[in-house]
Design an enzyme around this catalytic site. Structure first.
Site, PDB file in Angstrom:
ATOM      1  N   HIS B  37       0.832  -1.196   0.000  1.00 32.24           N
ATOM      2  CA  HIS B  37       0.000   0.000   0.000  1.00 32.24           C
ATOM      3  C   HIS B  37       0.872   1.254   0.000  1.00 32.24           C
ATOM      4  O   HIS B  37       1.280   1.720   1.069  1.00 32.24           O
ATOM      5  CB  HIS B  37      -0.901   0.002   1.233  1.00 32.24           C
ATOM      6  N   HIS B  77      -1.942  -1.048   7.138  1.00 32.94           N
ATOM      7  CA  HIS B  77      -1.574  -1.304   5.742  1.00 32.94           C
ATOM      8  C   HIS B  77      -0.474  -0.351   5.287  1.00 32.94           C
ATOM      9  O   HIS B  77       0.209  -0.609   4.307  1.00 32.94           O
ATOM     10  CB  HIS B  77      -2.794  -1.194   4.829  1.00 32.94           C
ATOM     11  N   PRO B 126      -6.214  -5.106  10.826  1.00 31.40           N
ATOM     12  CA  PRO B 126      -7.671  -5.114  10.953  1.00 31.40           C
ATOM     13  C   PRO B 126      -8.108  -3.743  11.498  1.00 31.40           C
ATOM     14  O   PRO B 126      -7.702  -3.355  12.602  1.00 31.40           O
ATOM     15  CB  PRO B 126      -7.937  -6.242  11.952  1.00 31.40           C
ATOM     16  N   HIS B 268      -4.151   3.401  -3.232  1.00 34.01           N
ATOM     17  CA  HIS B 268      -4.265   2.887  -1.865  1.00 34.01           C
ATOM     18  C   HIS B 268      -3.538   1.556  -1.687  1.00 34.01           C
ATOM     19  O   HIS B 268      -2.675   1.447  -0.823  1.00 34.01           O
ATOM     20  CB  HIS B 268      -5.741   2.719  -1.485  1.00 34.01           C
ATOM     21  N   ARG B 357     -19.523 -18.605  38.231  1.00 39.62           N
ATOM     22  CA  ARG B 357     -19.234 -17.163  38.147  1.00 39.62           C
ATOM     23  C   ARG B 357     -18.956 -16.610  39.540  1.00 39.62           C
ATOM     24  O   ARG B 357     -18.164 -15.691  39.709  1.00 39.62           O
ATOM     25  CB  ARG B 357     -20.379 -16.401  37.480  1.00 39.62           C
ATOM     26  N   GLU B 411     -18.224  -4.217  24.227  1.00 37.55           N
ATOM     27  CA  GLU B 411     -17.431  -5.447  24.315  1.00 37.55           C
ATOM     28  C   GLU B 411     -16.207  -5.399  23.391  1.00 37.55           C
ATOM     29  O   GLU B 411     -15.117  -5.810  23.769  1.00 37.55           O
ATOM     30  CB  GLU B 411     -18.297  -6.662  23.959  1.00 37.55           C
ATOM     31  N   PHE B 437     -21.778 -12.852  24.109  1.00 41.03           N
ATOM     32  CA  PHE B 437     -21.270 -11.596  23.564  1.00 41.03           C
ATOM     33  C   PHE B 437     -19.765 -11.631  23.291  1.00 41.03           C
ATOM     34  O   PHE B 437     -19.187 -10.633  22.867  1.00 41.03           O
ATOM     35  CB  PHE B 437     -21.654 -10.427  24.473  1.00 41.03           C
ATOM     36  N   HIS B 473     -29.405 -14.890  23.990  1.00 43.48           N
ATOM     37  CA  HIS B 473     -28.408 -14.765  25.043  1.00 43.48           C
ATOM     38  C   HIS B 473     -27.723 -16.089  25.382  1.00 43.48           C
ATOM     39  O   HIS B 473     -26.812 -16.108  26.198  1.00 43.48           O
ATOM     40  CB  HIS B 473     -29.048 -14.185  26.315  1.00 43.48           C
TER      41      HIS B 473
END
Lengths: 663, 663
Positions: B37, B77, B126, B268, B357, B411, B437, B473
């Protein structure tokens, strides 16, 4: 562009009475289940009542009316609010149903499920997802309005929470909605200053949500959530701007009416308990001795509201009937989504090496030409994913006649918006990105699978063989991770012809999502006819014998996608080797035992699975006597050929592995 | 709070010369690889040169200096920009390394990898992840500054792109940084109006990024990205506000210098090609006939810059040496993270039914009391995840002395910020949410695994047995999906004592992340001593014989987490049944064959795997002769006991399944 909708006149006392009943039902449902979230329904009953009674053009007698307004409860934990509304509004949800809140096989599950309960537009609960779904519904509404201005002009309403607004998926969807000017989208933001850990102050209040949404290009209005006049006026004003989505910031008191717990995080997700229930009912002017109590007048009032909408629908039906036949047929075709003989439209093989992202792009284009309801795009990778529909316009602000959607670098938003488009029912949406970034949109894929939405995901650059971009961009675990989602079809075609059939399989599937895994790099041309290979249509059964040996197989080489040609080449050097192409192992597993045994005879357990991902999930296909040529670690940055040598994806290594098995 | 950092005087001509060299190296690296790039390095060379030469207090001679400024290239990149800088600045990256850009085993992979290249602070590529990592580094810096104001007062700088800002993970992290007032964070935003699909206009420009960041509570400055004076002044001004993170919006021209391709999406992600490379070098005043050319004066200049920082480090070392011994030891302990004898700190079993938990929360607290460098929290679910460190303060705006971090309903941001905290090196971070999640934060978990960061994830509500909240859930595929990530330890303890050991295993692991999967519901107390069960320490080997039979086992019941007690009860009714607890199957697979065969004798292939998730990945443990009590579909909303009956997680069904195997 201004619409002409004035605020309706409202009877504040009536609104208060109706809201009070809804609060009572919500409390009672949560108490009966001894589980659930009373805080949100108590806080939002006023604004929801105004919205549902006076503004939402949805017909309880026909929840499938195509031009109905959509309602999205993004804060899905407030499900009892929705169930109470569905009950009083006449959707056929009974008091008995409300009493069975959160019980097995009830029509009132803990979070709203559109596949369970009539009148529920989408399955919500995972925060931010409903927000994005509503954006998708509004996008589809704008696209249909551009095509059929007289037939689709509805709005999409929703209630969103602090938690929704904190989620990145909502941020992405909000940015998309603002940029694209989705004026048909109107969200009421339940701004109650409370999240589960306590006051939003702990982690959120430094941020000015209104200002943020203005930066996204939204119209931001404010109305106190317990002032029905203000909410009423804001809803009308929101509709006045058809070029910008609207966020109405509504200050509310969570758990409104509960003398000891309103305004606290304690009322968010726990039942009030018997004592506080009584005190709350008393404070609200409800009879503390009664539960699931709906005054007869309430039903009569809600019937009046339904009649108003029934009239609207009647007028709309007349308009549809009066439309010229071509328009009507074109309109209905969007919802019927009938497929022509796709095989007849199938592109011809180019007869040379090609990447499956390219052949899939050719197939997509061939089918899109015949399917005006196919629309989608890429998360800013269209030149790489080959997903542009040629000859079609981009969907952009103020211009919704095209079919090429530029999702932006917003994979998660793309996933959630695709779900909304699919739910809206007028378009079959697809979304594209690199396979490794399927992780970014996984929660939305899961919900598509749960809801059974026929969204198509085009995931290119599907292995370490994308090469130089390195391990951050190279999927390794993603085949297994996607296959683990119940109900998702994962198809990894191995040549151009399998790519065509893969797109057909995705289009034929109407009860769930499909992910197409496609290569960046060229794959050899398989001259099926001349090389004695089976036709690619075998893909429809998930796996098939691509190349057989003379007698009973001594070994079976099972491969997908870019590893298929390795299996073919290797088989030439192994006596008695059968090659099985297995582009969709879930579909194969769903075939009758007879077929499976014909492809993989139980007598032949010397099997080699070849796939450039982790072996997890392949063991039952390989058997205890099988072997693997797979990728168990992250990849590396290098040209593809070097990676093939380094990680053993060579004909030599496949031959060696098989021969070791054969002893 | 204002800091007193004035803008340094700069020599514009020098900056231009240094930037020109860097542009040449970036072009040459991409050309040599014929991949990469060039657009971003050409666009950002000016601002990066000012930052690295005059502002970034990082010492090429000691990239591990604890008080160094961090630099994050979120737009990974543009790696050749970073490699060129590392080369000229003296980090030991040679011209040969630059020539090997994107080649196998080179020190210059396609995207920056902190585990490959000296001086690279984090692995990026990412989009949005680097942004969140920098937030984590700044959070850790503020927390250390609160504890050791004389020893840690550095800044975190970064370059972020349009694509970064569109990602939800960056939105979440930005909101967190703004709310928490992370004034030590300073990002240069490469605002070049171009993304891969074309101009950002297509999908982004309606949004005012500056206004959005102001809404998040950031200081927003503007400086033309090719005006080094303006960038220089903005960087100094940014440091002047220690209470707000700063975004410096820098208009740049992507591919700056390329006569035919600057300002277009074509520059790019594709090499310029030989012809355009020559034209570009000419336009930039470089010799078109030379490649990988660095004037000797450049090295001399960069050496001067390094000497400035070496002096700073020297002064800092003196300060550290002069600190009182207690302070110095406490400071260094944050980086050494030595563990005491955890077993000695282990809580005692309560001797009654408890949710894992809760027992994990007790363990976390017991260990946290001895480990001042353990810090973390939950994504707005602390009362449910039981992760609050008792007796410690919340980390909040202006108050960084505590250890309880309120991540908010973010999250993905939590995952990316945890990575940054771990990279910073002074705290061991943990993040908690419901298991379902984990999908929201998966890209960040993957990067923790790739980088080998010892982040701990506390995932509670780990099965359908969370009950009434329903399928949205209820995790089902998540065990398999998490186990598919190479290098992630997934531990699912089956009683309170295994929970304690699980936390110990997570803390002992220093080379990668660990996910703890914990129940919402109570699990029976296992009276190990009196019932003849093995000690929970067996968890350290991944799987172990919990309860053996008299003679050689005829059947083996293998279970994890909440299904362990079913296996134990069932075994009582099956003659010759061994029970194996398998809380971490990856660790078990890594044991020597001898151990594995002792736990699962090859002679006994009648094995039943019991786990409330999909069976994918268990087949090799079960063998072809085994059977499964697993959950292959989404769950449902109902009380846990009803779900157990409905989906077959009962002692009766386990017994039946085993007996069918035994015939």
């Amino acid at each position: 562009m201004a619409s002409t909708s004035a605020a309706p006149e409202i009877d504040k006392d009536l609104m208060a009475r109706l809201a009070r009943t809804i609060r009572g039902l919500a409390i009672d449902g949560v108490e009966a289940a001894d589980s659930g979230h009373p805080g949100m329904p108590l806080g939002c009953a006023d604004l929801a009542t105004v919205l549902w009674y006076h503004h939402l053009n949805a017909n309880p007698a026909d929840p499938g009316w195509k031009n109905r307004d959509r309602f999205v409860l993004s804060a899905g934990h407030g499900s009892m609010l929705l169930y109470a509304l569905l009950h009083v509004a006449g959707y056929g949800l009974s008091l008995e149903d409300l009493k069975n809140f959160r019980q097995l096989e009830s029509r009132t599950p803990g979070h709203p499920e559109n596949f369970v309960t009539r009148g529920v537009e989408t399955t919500t609960g995972p925060l931010g997802q409903g927000f994005a779904n509503g954006v998708g519904m509004a996008l589809s509404a704008h696209m249909m309005h551009a095509r059929f201005p007289d037939l689709i002009d509805h709005f999409v309403y929703g209630i969103v929470s602090d938690g929704d607004l904190m989620e990145g998926v909502a941020a992405e969807a909000a940015s998309f909605a603002g940029h694209h000017g989705l004026g048909r989208l109107i969200y009421l933001y339940d701004d109650n200053d409370i999240t589960i850990e306590g006051e939003t102050d702990l982690t959120f209040s430094g941020e000015d949500a209104g200002k943020r949404f203005e930066a996204y290009g939204w119209q931001v209005l404010r109305a106190h959530g317990h002032n029905v006049d203000a909410v009423n006026a804001a809803l009308a004003e929101a509709r006045g701007d058809l070029d910008r989505p609207t966020l109405i910031v509504c200050k509310t008191t969570i758990g409104f009416g509960s003398p000891n717990r309103s305004g606290t995080s304690g009322v968010h997700g726990s039942p009030l308990g018997a004592e506080e229930t009584k005190l709350t009912k008393k404070a609200l002017g409800l009879d503390p001795e009664k539960s699931f109590d709906v005054p007869a007048e309430d039903y009569a009032e809600w019937k009046r509201a339904a009649e108003r909408v029934a009239e609207l629908q009647k007028a709309w039906e007349a308009k549809l009937a009066a439309a010229d036949e071509k328009t009507r047929a074109a309109f209905l075709a969007h919802y019927e989504q009938k497929l022509p003989d796709l095989k007849a439209l199938r592109p011809a093989s180019g007869g040379k090496a090609v990447a499956t992202r390219k052949s899939a792009g050719a197939a997509e284009n061939a089918y899109a030409a015949a399917l005006p309801w196919l629309a989608g795009g890429s998360a800013d990778l269209a030149p790489s994913t080959n997903t542009l529909i040629k000859g079609s316009d981009s969907v952009g602000a103020g211009s919704f006649g095209g079919r090429n959607i530029h999702w932006g670098v917003r994979e998660h938003g793309m996933g959630g918006i695709c779900n909304g488009v699919a739910l809206h029912g007028a378009f079959r949406p697809f979304g594209a990105t690199f396979l490794v970034f399927s992780d970014y949109m996984r929660p939305a894929i899961r919900l598509a699978a749960l809801m059974g939405l026929p969204v198509v995901y085009v995931f290119t650059h599907d292995s370490i063989f994308l090469g130089e971009d390195g391990p951050t961009h190279q999927p390794v675990e993603h085949y297994a991770a996607l296959r683990s989602i119940p109900g998702l079809s994962v198809i990894r075609p191995g040549d151009d012809e399998e790519s065509f059939v893969a797109w057909e399989a995705a289009l034929k599937r109407t009860d769930g999502p499909t992910a197409l895994l496609l290569t960046r790099q060229n794959l050899p041309y398989l001259d099926r006819a001349n090389a004695g290979l089976a036709a690619a249509d075998g893909l429809e059964r998930g796996g098939y014998v691509l190349r057989d040996c003379e007698s009973d197989p001594k070994a079976i080489l099972i491969a997908t996608g870019s590893e298929l040609h390795l299996a073919l080449e290797a088989a030439k050097r192994i006596e008695g080797a059968r090659v099985v192409s297995m582009p969709c192992v879930e579909t194969f597993r769903a075939q009758p035992k007879e077929y499976r045994d014909a492809v993989l005879p139980p007598s032949c357990r010397k099997r080699v699975v070849i796939e450039s991902g982790i072996r997890q999930g392949w063991h039952d296909i390989a058997t205890d006597d099988g072997a693997f040529v797979t990728q168990e670690t992250f990849g590396a940055s290098a040209p593809a050929e070097r990676l093939a040598e380094r990680f053993g994806f060579t004909v030599e290594n496949v031959v060696k592995t098989a021969q070791e098995l054969l002893g």
